[in-house]
Design a protein around this motif. Structure first.
Motif, PDB file in Angstrom:
ATOM      1  N   ARG A  54     -24.346  17.386  -5.130  1.00 47.23           N
ATOM      2  CA  ARG A  54     -24.823  18.250  -6.253  1.00 47.23           C
ATOM      3  C   ARG A  54     -23.665  19.494  -6.335  1.00 47.23           C
ATOM      4  O   ARG A  54     -23.761  20.169  -7.419  1.00 47.23           O
ATOM      5  CB  ARG A  54     -25.897  18.799  -5.911  1.00 47.23           C
ATOM      6  CG  ARG A  54     -27.052  17.784  -5.883  1.00 47.23           C
ATOM      7  CD  ARG A  54     -28.689  18.252  -5.910  1.00 47.23           C
ATOM      8  NE  ARG A  54     -29.440  17.327  -5.819  1.00 47.23           N
ATOM      9  CZ  ARG A  54     -30.205  16.937  -6.914  1.00 47.23           C
ATOM     10  NH1 ARG A  54     -30.376  17.550  -7.991  1.00 47.23           N
ATOM     11  NH2 ARG A  54     -31.299  16.054  -6.806  1.00 47.23           N
ATOM     12  N   SER A  55     -22.879  19.658  -5.188  1.00 49.04           N
ATOM     13  CA  SER A  55     -21.795  20.796  -5.535  1.00 49.04           C
ATOM     14  C   SER A  55     -20.698  20.370  -6.345  1.00 49.04           C
ATOM     15  O   SER A  55     -19.750  21.131  -6.507  1.00 49.04           O
ATOM     16  CB  SER A  55     -21.218  21.111  -4.149  1.00 49.04           C
ATOM     17  OG  SER A  55     -20.716  20.164  -3.413  1.00 49.04           O
ATOM     18  N   VAL A  56     -20.367  18.919  -6.602  1.00 45.49           N
ATOM     19  CA  VAL A  56     -19.656  18.790  -7.297  1.00 45.49           C
ATOM     20  C   VAL A  56     -19.697  18.701  -8.907  1.00 45.49           C
ATOM     21  O   VAL A  56     -20.511  18.337  -9.403  1.00 45.49           O
ATOM     22  CB  VAL A  56     -19.051  17.073  -7.047  1.00 45.49           C
ATOM     23  CG1 VAL A  56     -17.951  16.644  -7.992  1.00 45.49           C
ATOM     24  CG2 VAL A  56     -18.650  16.710  -5.921  1.00 45.49           C
ATOM     25  N   VAL A  57     -18.953  19.729  -9.528  1.00 44.10           N
ATOM     26  CA  VAL A  57     -19.091  19.886 -10.952  1.00 44.10           C
ATOM     27  C   VAL A  57     -18.269  18.855 -11.703  1.00 44.10           C
ATOM     28  O   VAL A  57     -18.839  18.610 -12.962  1.00 44.10           O
ATOM     29  CB  VAL A  57     -18.695  21.558 -11.209  1.00 44.10           C
ATOM     30  CG1 VAL A  57     -18.775  21.822 -12.480  1.00 44.10           C
ATOM     31  CG2 VAL A  57     -19.333  22.286 -10.141  1.00 44.10           C
ATOM     32  N   ARG A  58     -17.196  18.369 -11.451  1.00 40.51           N
ATOM     33  CA  ARG A  58     -16.423  17.566 -12.304  1.00 40.51           C
ATOM     34  C   ARG A  58     -16.122  16.445 -11.494  1.00 40.51           C
ATOM     35  O   ARG A  58     -15.054  16.301 -10.678  1.00 40.51           O
ATOM     36  CB  ARG A  58     -15.182  18.356 -12.682  1.00 40.51           C
ATOM     37  CG  ARG A  58     -15.489  19.487 -13.757  1.00 40.51           C
ATOM     38  CD  ARG A  58     -14.201  19.989 -14.162  1.00 40.51           C
ATOM     39  NE  ARG A  58     -13.138  19.192 -14.539  1.00 40.51           N
ATOM     40  CZ  ARG A  58     -11.793  19.089 -14.304  1.00 40.51           C
ATOM     41  NH1 ARG A  58     -11.417  19.919 -13.096  1.00 40.51           N
ATOM     42  NH2 ARG A  58     -10.946  18.160 -14.595  1.00 40.51           N
ATOM     43  N   PRO A  59     -17.034  15.550 -11.514  1.00 45.35           N
ATOM     44  CA  PRO A  59     -16.804  14.158 -10.715  1.00 45.35           C
ATOM     45  C   PRO A  59     -15.577  13.323 -11.064  1.00 45.35           C
ATOM     46  O   PRO A  59     -14.919  12.869 -10.017  1.00 45.35           O
ATOM     47  CB  PRO A  59     -18.254  13.371 -10.823  1.00 45.35           C
ATOM     48  CG  PRO A  59     -18.877  13.933 -11.850  1.00 45.35           C
ATOM     49  CD  PRO A  59     -18.385  15.385 -12.305  1.00 45.35           C
TER      50      PRO A  59
END
Length: 108
Positions: A54-59
């Motif tokens: 969930r900490s990844v904003v731009r996968p």
């Protein structure tokens, strides 16, 4: 390029051609003989964990960075060895199933 776009869409739910082109070009800068199948397989391996974080904003941005790193050094050799073993196991399984079908058909 289609396998890359398909893999990105399947594992991230979104993609664009520029992202796919960037991943392929960066992979091939590190390993000139990188195949689309290998790149798609690595997306399939890496993307699920990235999507769950969930900490990844731009996968997709992270995949653009992470996937080419798999082609650095000897990492790709280990993946290729693993994939070859998996293909051999699958081929043997299919041959055994075909032989069993042939024997069953012979008996009936």
């Amino acid at each position: 390029m289609d396998p890359i776009v398909s893999a990105l869409l399947e594992y991230t739910g979104a993609t664009d051609d520029p992202a796919a082109r960037k991943i392929v070009s960066e992979c091939r800068l590190r390993c000139a003989d990188a195949t689309l199948e290998e790149i798609a397989n690595l997306i399939a391996l890496k993307a699920p964990a990235i999507m769950q974080d969930r900490s990844v904003v731009r996968p997709i941005g992270l995949l653009i960075s992470a996937i080419p790193k798999c082609f650095e050094g000897t990492a790709i050799l280990h993946f290729r060895k693993r994939w070859a073993a998996e293909k051999d196991a699958q081929r043997r399984k299919e041959q055994e199933e075909a032989q069993q079908r042939a024997q069953t058909e012979w008996w009936f």
